[in-house]
Design a protein around this motif. Structure first.
Motif, PDB file in Angstrom:
ATOM      1  N   SER A 116      -0.284   4.837  -1.675  1.00 40.68           N
ATOM      2  CA  SER A 116      -1.698   4.701  -2.034  1.00 40.68           C
ATOM      3  C   SER A 116      -2.580   5.704  -1.303  1.00 40.68           C
ATOM      4  O   SER A 116      -3.752   5.861  -1.627  1.00 40.68           O
ATOM      5  N   ARG A 117      -2.005   6.392  -0.318  1.00 38.63           N
ATOM      6  CA  ARG A 117      -2.772   7.320   0.515  1.00 38.63           C
ATOM      7  C   ARG A 117      -1.796   8.253   1.217  1.00 38.63           C
ATOM      8  O   ARG A 117      -0.579   8.037   1.233  1.00 38.63           O
ATOM      9  N   GLN A 118      -2.336   9.276   1.808  1.00 36.98           N
ATOM     10  CA  GLN A 118      -1.521  10.231   2.543  1.00 36.98           C
ATOM     11  C   GLN A 118      -1.160   9.652   3.919  1.00 36.98           C
ATOM     12  O   GLN A 118      -2.026   9.143   4.624  1.00 36.98           O
ATOM     13  N   GLU A 141      -5.174   8.890  -3.407  1.00 37.68           N
ATOM     14  CA  GLU A 141      -6.054   8.366  -2.359  1.00 37.68           C
ATOM     15  C   GLU A 141      -7.526   8.579  -2.721  1.00 37.68           C
ATOM     16  O   GLU A 141      -8.357   7.676  -2.540  1.00 37.68           O
ATOM     17  N   ASN A 175      -8.459   6.042  -5.272  1.00 38.14           N
ATOM     18  CA  ASN A 175      -8.534   4.696  -4.700  1.00 38.14           C
ATOM     19  C   ASN A 175      -9.815   4.506  -3.896  1.00 38.14           C
ATOM     20  O   ASN A 175     -10.453   3.457  -3.974  1.00 38.14           O
ATOM     21  N   ARG A 176     -10.185   5.504  -3.110  1.00 41.51           N
ATOM     22  CA  ARG A 176     -11.401   5.372  -2.303  1.00 41.51           C
ATOM     23  C   ARG A 176     -12.641   5.318  -3.198  1.00 41.51           C
ATOM     24  O   ARG A 176     -13.594   4.575  -2.915  1.00 41.51           O
ATOM     25  N   ASP A 208       0.805  -1.233   0.000  1.00 40.77           N
ATOM     26  CA  ASP A 208       0.000   0.000   0.000  1.00 40.77           C
ATOM     27  C   ASP A 208       0.836   1.280   0.000  1.00 40.77           C
ATOM     28  O   ASP A 208       0.302   2.375   0.196  1.00 40.77           O
ATOM     29  N   ASN A 218      -2.892   1.230  -7.125  1.00 41.30           N
ATOM     30  CA  ASN A 218      -2.973   2.554  -7.743  1.00 41.30           C
ATOM     31  C   ASN A 218      -3.248   2.501  -9.239  1.00 41.30           C
ATOM     32  O   ASN A 218      -4.015   3.301  -9.777  1.00 41.30           O
TER      33      ASN A 218
END
Length: 362
Positions: free
Chosen positions: A180-182, A265, A268-269, A177, A340
């Motif tokens: 993939s996000r902050q 992100e 992805n969400r 991951d 991603n």
């Protein structure tokens, strides 16, 4: 171009189509030098520029503060399971591990071969289908480090937040991951990740290390298994996986162009919600395998009411160009890995296929 498959493989995994096309254009002749990047010397100015730029891009995307170094090492994350205790688990110290699934277990087992280890929190009681509460993570005071696996690829669980371990260094395997996000990267003394899920093709492992972590490195380690070797030589002590690092470079530029971690992100969400909502609104036809609070953005695990129905699902999905939907051999059932580079359109197509499959059999 022939129609591309809907690629939900868990790794090696999907790469951005834009990146693949750029690599295709440069495959035979990189930037007019008359050679492929695979043919150049790792001491050449062309590769040194890629090496330095890729480090800088990774630092920029993660917002790394001063004192961190980005390394490119071979051997996959599995080699890091050994290198971490070899370099950090000194006499009188214990390696603290958070037991969340198969990959955390492998890291723990390798550390046992090197020195004293302990389990500071575990989700075994929940069948490894949830993550331990952050408040329950209590590491011994003599811990050399606390090791976590941020996302368990096989079961499909993910930490939504990370523990504050104070003076004890926090180390994370983020192979499935990363980016993939902050996240607040400054919480970690080390982050490592095999490239083949979110960063590029297999062949290189990215290690992000706070340099002061290495000050007590044992002096009797083999040269290639010392982090200091790679740090002092800018990841160029030996011949690196040139093409893999080049591909990571292109992927990082793609992430930056798509809004950085905030943009990725959000995408992805949005795309994983399509699949999770299909599961949750199926009236029990599909069943998610993980507690909702700990569901992964990267690996969606689910099941049907019988093994026969799952086999039929996979057969029909394959006929519709869906790839990689079988669950890991250790737990079976079904899994969609939505890294991603998996586009929104693929997730939308899968959600629609799942709804049609249910409608046909209900």
């Amino acid at each position: 171009m022939t129609k591309r498959s809907y690629n939900f493989n868990a790794g090696p995994a999907a790469l951005p189509l834009e990146v693949l096309k750029q690599a295709q254009e440069q495959f035979v002749d990189y930037n007019g030098i008359g050679m492929s990047i695979m043919e150049v010397s790792h001491r050449s100015k062309e590769y040194e520029q890629i090496n330095d730029e890729t480090q800088q891009l990774m630092s920029e995307l993660l917002g790394l503060p001063a004192g961190y170094k980005v390394l490119f090492i071979t051997g996959g994350a599995s080699t890091q399971f050994t290198m971490i205790p070899m370099n950090l688990l000194t006499a009188g110290k214990t390696g603290s591990y958070i037991m969340t699934g198969a990959w955390a277990e492998k890291a723990y087992q390798e550390a046992q071969l090197v020195g004293e280890v302990s389990i500071s929190a575990s989700s075994r009681e929940g069948g490894l289908l949830n993550m331990p509460a952050i408040a329950d993570i209590k590491a011994p005071s003599n811990s050399a480090y606390v090791h976590i696996t941020s996302n368990e690829t096989i079961s499909g669980t993910q930490f939504n937040d990370f523990p504050n371990t104070g003076e004890i260094p926090l180390i994370a395997d983020m192979s499935s991951d990363i980016l993939s996000r902050q996240i607040d990267a400054s919480k970690f003394a080390m982050i490592y990740a095999g490239a083949q899920k979110n960063l590029g093709p297999s062949g290189v492992t990215v290690v992000i290390v706070r340099e002061d972590l290495l000050k007590n490195e044992p002096k009797n380690l083999p040269t290639m298994l010392r982090y200091s070797t790679h740090l002092k030589n800018n990841s160029l002590y030996n011949t690196p996986p040139v093409y893999s690092v080049y591909m990571v470079n292109l992927v990082l530029k793609w992430i930056k162009a798509n809004g950085g971690l905030a943009g990725i992100e959000a995408k992805n969400r949005e795309k994983t919600a399509l699949i999770y909502n299909t599961i949750d609104n199926s009236n029990g036809f599909y069943e998610g395998m993980v507690e909702k609070a700990d569901r992964s953005l990267m690996n969606i695990t689910f099941k049907l009411q019988s093994e026969e129905l799952e086999k039929q699902f996979l057969k029909e999905a394959a006929a519709s160009s869906f790839v990689g939907l079988a669950g890991h051999r250790s737990i079976g059932h079904l899994r969609a890995s939505t890294y991603n580079a998996v586009p929104y359109e693929s997730c939308k197509a899968l959600a629609e296929f799942m709804q049609q499959f249910q409608s046909k059999l209900s």
